[in-house]
Design an enzyme around this catalytic site. Structure first.
Site, mmCIF file in Angstrom:
data_model
loop_
_atom_site.group_PDB
_atom_site.id
_atom_site.type_symbol
_atom_site.label_atom_id
_atom_site.label_comp_id
_atom_site.label_asym_id
_atom_site.label_seq_id
_atom_site.Cartn_x
_atom_site.Cartn_y
_atom_site.Cartn_z
ATOM 1 N N ASP A 67 0.946 -0.736 0.113
ATOM 2 C CA ASP A 67 0.356 -0.465 -0.331
ATOM 3 C C ASP A 67 1.192 1.146 0.108
ATOM 4 O O ASP A 67 1.643 1.441 0.766
ATOM 5 C CB ASP A 67 -0.784 -0.086 1.701
ATOM 6 C CG ASP A 67 -1.900 -1.208 1.253
ATOM 7 O OD1 ASP A 67 -1.923 -2.491 0.477
ATOM 8 O OD2 ASP A 67 -2.833 -0.835 1.619
ATOM 9 N N LYS A 130 -6.749 3.719 -3.282
ATOM 10 C CA LYS A 130 -7.643 3.456 -2.242
ATOM 11 C C LYS A 130 -7.760 5.113 -1.615
ATOM 12 O O LYS A 130 -6.960 6.155 -1.568
ATOM 13 C CB LYS A 130 -6.780 2.725 -1.518
ATOM 14 C CG LYS A 130 -6.835 2.585 0.121
ATOM 15 C CD LYS A 130 -5.568 2.404 0.847
ATOM 16 C CE LYS A 130 -5.774 1.805 2.267
ATOM 17 N NZ LYS A 130 -4.587 1.383 2.837
ATOM 18 N N LYS A 166 -10.350 0.515 -2.419
ATOM 19 C CA LYS A 166 -10.935 0.177 -0.859
ATOM 20 C C LYS A 166 -10.647 1.705 -0.092
ATOM 21 O O LYS A 166 -10.022 3.122 -0.548
ATOM 22 C CB LYS A 166 -9.188 -0.040 -0.548
ATOM 23 C CG LYS A 166 -8.962 -0.389 0.392
ATOM 24 C CD LYS A 166 -7.279 -1.253 1.396
ATOM 25 C CE LYS A 166 -6.941 -1.511 2.562
ATOM 26 N NZ LYS A 166 -5.928 -1.773 3.100
#
Length: 230
Positions: A67, A130, A166
């Site tokens: 991430d 995200k 996300k």
């Protein structure tokens, strides 16, 4: 409920804790993937060379998902090609690991910037986009989510590639998560309602989901201190 196969999609840790997480999950006989934040999380303000090395080390230590967080200054100053080039380098550093790109939407200024950053992240090879690190003042919100989801839809129509979504930060209850599930279903369809294409990043949510499962099994709610995550 142990035979129902209900697990988190991944366990997300800081890069220095990847080895510990991999060892702990292996000792527990668990196949949950280990994800690592990287690239100067949460601000993305370290040198590019440092951010790339952090990604490579996390992958070497056993992380199968990375991430990364973008450098927000590139968005705010309109340096779109530079943003693309950085994310491409992140993609290369990940190797076979999945790349989730955190846009930190609460710090991007406008919804137009959110759309552009979403498209560039996908064009550069991200497997997921995200919303937030969870550390910003404003994290996952529905207006931002609609912009990101429609960017994913536009990208799919143009390329045929499905990119995951996300939301993260501020999603605290099972009821909250149902609203997010409904939003993804209505914007992208049922095929996105699986861990490969939809995740929720919210450690606080896990405790409430545990309470709901406890209620499903016993007919009553557990106190928070009765459950491991609490």
């Amino acid at each position: 409920m142990h035979d129902k196969g209900i697990t988190t999609a991944a366990v997300c840790v800081y890069p220095a804790r990847v080895c510990d997480a991999v060892k702990a999950l292996k000792a527990a006989g668990c196949n949950i993937p280990v994800a690592s934040v990287a690239a100067g999380f949460p601000a993305g303000q370290t040198h590019l060379k440092t951010r790339l090395e952090e990604i490579r080390l996390a992958v070497e230590d056993g992380a199968t998902e990375i991430d990364v967080v973008i450098n927000r200054s590139l968005v705010l100053t309109g340096q779109w090609e530079a943003l693309y080039d950085e994310i491409r380098q992140f993609r290369k550093a990940c190797g076979e690991a999945h790349l989730k790109t955190i846009l930190a939407t609460g710090e991007l200024g406008t919804l137009t910037n959110v759309y552009k950053a979403s498209m560039i992240a996908m064009m550069a090879g991200s497997d997921f986009i995200k919303t937030s690190t969870g550390k910003e003042t404003v994290n996952a919100t529905f207006p931002v989510a609609i912009v990101m989801l429609r960017a994913i839809r536009d990208f799919f129509w143009k390329t045929g590639n499905k990119i995951g979504f996300k939301p993260a930060g501020g999603i605290r209850s099972a009821k909250d998560s149902l609203a997010w599930l409904s939003l993804v279903k209505e914007e992208l369809g049922d095929e996105w309602l699986k861990p490969e294409l939809f995740r929720i990043g919210a450690s606080t949510l896990l405790s409430d989901i545990e309470r709901q499962i406890y209620h499903h099994v016993t007919g009553r709610y557990a106190a928070y201190h009765d459950l491991p995550m609490s």
